[in-house]
Design a protein around this motif. Structure first.
Motif, PDB file in Angstrom:
ATOM      1  N   PRO A   1       0.816  -1.222   0.000  1.00 63.72           N
ATOM      2  CA  PRO A   1       0.000   0.000   0.000  1.00 63.72           C
ATOM      3  C   PRO A   1       0.848   1.270   0.000  1.00 63.72           C
ATOM      4  O   PRO A   1       1.866   1.350   0.686  1.00 63.72           O
ATOM      5  CB  PRO A   1      -0.814  -0.115   1.298  1.00 63.72           C
ATOM      6  CG  PRO A   1      -0.832  -1.572   1.606  1.00 63.72           C
ATOM      7  CD  PRO A   1       0.505  -2.092   1.152  1.00 63.72           C
ATOM      8  N   ASN A   2       0.424   2.231  -0.792  1.00 57.60           N
ATOM      9  CA  ASN A   2       1.088   3.530  -0.863  1.00 57.60           C
ATOM     10  C   ASN A   2       0.175   4.559  -0.209  1.00 57.60           C
ATOM     11  O   ASN A   2      -0.806   4.999  -0.797  1.00 57.60           O
ATOM     12  CB  ASN A   2       1.366   3.896  -2.322  1.00 57.60           C
ATOM     13  CG  ASN A   2       2.229   5.144  -2.455  1.00 57.60           C
ATOM     14  OD1 ASN A   2       1.956   6.160  -1.821  1.00 57.60           O
ATOM     15  ND2 ASN A   2       3.259   5.068  -3.275  1.00 57.60           N
ATOM     16  N   ASP A   3       0.498   4.942   1.025  1.00 54.12           N
ATOM     17  CA  ASP A   3      -0.366   5.845   1.789  1.00 54.12           C
ATOM     18  C   ASP A   3      -0.455   7.236   1.164  1.00 54.12           C
ATOM     19  O   ASP A   3      -1.495   7.891   1.251  1.00 54.12           O
ATOM     20  CB  ASP A   3       0.133   5.960   3.230  1.00 54.12           C
ATOM     21  CG  ASP A   3      -0.071   4.670   4.016  1.00 54.12           C
ATOM     22  OD1 ASP A   3      -0.908   3.853   3.595  1.00 54.12           O
ATOM     23  OD2 ASP A   3       0.598   4.483   5.042  1.00 54.12           O
ATOM     24  N   HIS A   4       0.623   7.689   0.548  1.00 55.81           N
ATOM     25  CA  HIS A   4       0.585   9.030  -0.039  1.00 55.81           C
ATOM     26  C   HIS A   4      -0.327   9.057  -1.268  1.00 55.81           C
ATOM     27  O   HIS A   4      -1.053  10.038  -1.490  1.00 55.81           O
ATOM     28  CB  HIS A   4       1.986   9.491  -0.432  1.00 55.81           C
ATOM     29  CG  HIS A   4       2.046  10.935  -0.842  1.00 55.81           C
ATOM     30  ND1 HIS A   4       1.699  11.961   0.014  1.00 55.81           N
ATOM     31  CD2 HIS A   4       2.373  11.526  -2.022  1.00 55.81           C
ATOM     32  CE1 HIS A   4       1.837  13.130  -0.617  1.00 55.81           C
ATOM     33  NE2 HIS A   4       2.233  12.881  -1.849  1.00 55.81           N
ATOM     34  N   ALA A   5      -0.318   7.992  -2.046  1.00 58.07           N
ATOM     35  CA  ALA A   5      -1.230   7.910  -3.194  1.00 58.07           C
ATOM     36  C   ALA A   5      -2.676   7.906  -2.709  1.00 58.07           C
ATOM     37  O   ALA A   5      -3.548   8.554  -3.314  1.00 58.07           O
ATOM     38  CB  ALA A   5      -0.926   6.656  -4.014  1.00 58.07           C
ATOM     39  N   ILE A   6      -2.938   7.186  -1.626  1.00 58.33           N
ATOM     40  CA  ILE A   6      -4.278   7.166  -1.045  1.00 58.33           C
ATOM     41  C   ILE A   6      -4.680   8.571  -0.600  1.00 58.33           C
ATOM     42  O   ILE A   6      -5.798   9.036  -0.874  1.00 58.33           O
ATOM     43  CB  ILE A   6      -4.338   6.193   0.146  1.00 58.33           C
ATOM     44  CG1 ILE A   6      -4.231   4.751  -0.345  1.00 58.33           C
ATOM     45  CG2 ILE A   6      -5.616   6.394   0.953  1.00 58.33           C
ATOM     46  CD1 ILE A   6      -4.169   3.724   0.762  1.00 58.33           C
ATOM     47  N   TYR A   7      -3.766   9.270   0.066  1.00 63.24           N
ATOM     48  CA  TYR A   7      -4.041  10.635   0.534  1.00 63.24           C
ATOM     49  C   TYR A   7      -4.408  11.555  -0.623  1.00 63.24           C
ATOM     50  O   TYR A   7      -5.392  12.299  -0.560  1.00 63.24           O
ATOM     51  CB  TYR A   7      -2.818  11.173   1.280  1.00 63.24           C
ATOM     52  CG  TYR A   7      -2.786  12.683   1.383  1.00 63.24           C
ATOM     53  CD1 TYR A   7      -3.630  13.362   2.263  1.00 63.24           C
ATOM     54  CD2 TYR A   7      -1.921  13.429   0.593  1.00 63.24           C
ATOM     55  CE1 TYR A   7      -3.607  14.736   2.341  1.00 63.24           C
ATOM     56  CE2 TYR A   7      -1.891  14.803   0.672  1.00 63.24           C
ATOM     57  CZ  TYR A   7      -2.744  15.456   1.549  1.00 63.24           C
ATOM     58  OH  TYR A   7      -2.720  16.831   1.624  1.00 63.24           O
ATOM     59  N   LEU A   8      -3.648  11.492  -1.704  1.00 61.09           N
ATOM     60  CA  LEU A   8      -3.905  12.376  -2.843  1.00 61.09           C
ATOM     61  C   LEU A   8      -5.234  12.053  -3.519  1.00 61.09           C
ATOM     62  O   LEU A   8      -5.985  12.955  -3.917  1.00 61.09           O
ATOM     63  CB  LEU A   8      -2.759  12.268  -3.854  1.00 61.09           C
ATOM     64  CG  LEU A   8      -1.408  12.849  -3.421  1.00 61.09           C
ATOM     65  CD1 LEU A   8      -0.345  12.555  -4.464  1.00 61.09           C
ATOM     66  CD2 LEU A   8      -1.521  14.354  -3.189  1.00 61.09           C
TER      67      LEU A   8
END
Length: 209
Positions: free
Chosen positions: A28-35
């Motif tokens: 999982p890429n948390d920053h991609a989720i945030y954006l």
């Protein structure tokens, strides 16, 4: 990752579905989720907010009191922001809240959200079904059979089914979308993800093409 397929009654059908690791097993890429969530929430805003500044206020331009000798600060206009009914300083103006994201980043965000659900074992697979007519009672029974009646749920259909959608519309914690409508916000907002059997391959094809 293999998941058992259940029927509408919550009974195991004996079949299993393989959740592809390229979609349900990525790091999982948390920053991609945030954006992606930030974009989704930004696009919910109309951007029509507006307040009047002093130049837009209707009022007299007459000097309201003499310049000196009053013992108070000088004042030249009733439209000044310091007076009640005056203009607002640096108030909101109409603006566009759209946020551009690349398709690959949005795809990564969705795969990350699905991978979180798979890791937490909050995914249930239900064989494809349909309702003859919109019945909230039938949809509530389906959630009860899957033991998720008191939780936020997201049901993903393989194909559009108006009766299923209308049956869920009066339930506050229930959300129904088709495979091509899934977004990161809805995936993370739901406690449990319910996938119709026919939606699994469609989700894989959408997120890996």
């Amino acid at each position: 990752m293999k998941v058992s397929v259940l029927d509408k009654s919550g009974v195991d059908t004996g079949r299993t579905v393989e959740l592809n690791k390229d979609v349900f097993g990525v790091e999982p890429n948390d920053h991609a989720i945030y954006l992606d969530v930030k974009q989704y929430l930004s696009h919910q805003r109309q951007g029509t907010h507006k307040s009047k500044e002093r130049a837009e206020i209707a009022g007299s331009t007459k000097k309201i009191k003499k310049q000196k000798g009053t013992g108070t600060a000088r004042a030249g206009s009733i439209k000044s922001p310091v007076f009640r009914g005056g203009g607002r300083v640096f108030g909101p103006k109409p603006r566009n809240y759209e946020l551009k994201l690349n398709k690959k980043l949005k795809s990564l965000a969705r795969k990350s959200a699905l991978s979180y659900k798979a890791t937490e074992k909050n995914i249930a697979i239900v064989e494809d079904f349909a309702f003859d007519a919109p019945k909230t009672k039938e949809y509530s029974a389906l959630l009860a059979n899957l033991s998720v009646a008191d939780k936020k749920t997201l049901l993903v259909l393989g194909d559009d089914n108006k009766n299923v959608f209308l049956s869920s519309r009066n339930l506050q914690k229930a959300n129904v979308v088709t495979a091509d409508q899934i977004n990161t916000y809805d995936l993370l907002n739901a406690d449990n993800l319910i996938l119709c059997e026919g939606s699994v391959d469609k989700i894989h094809n959408l997120l890996t093409k």
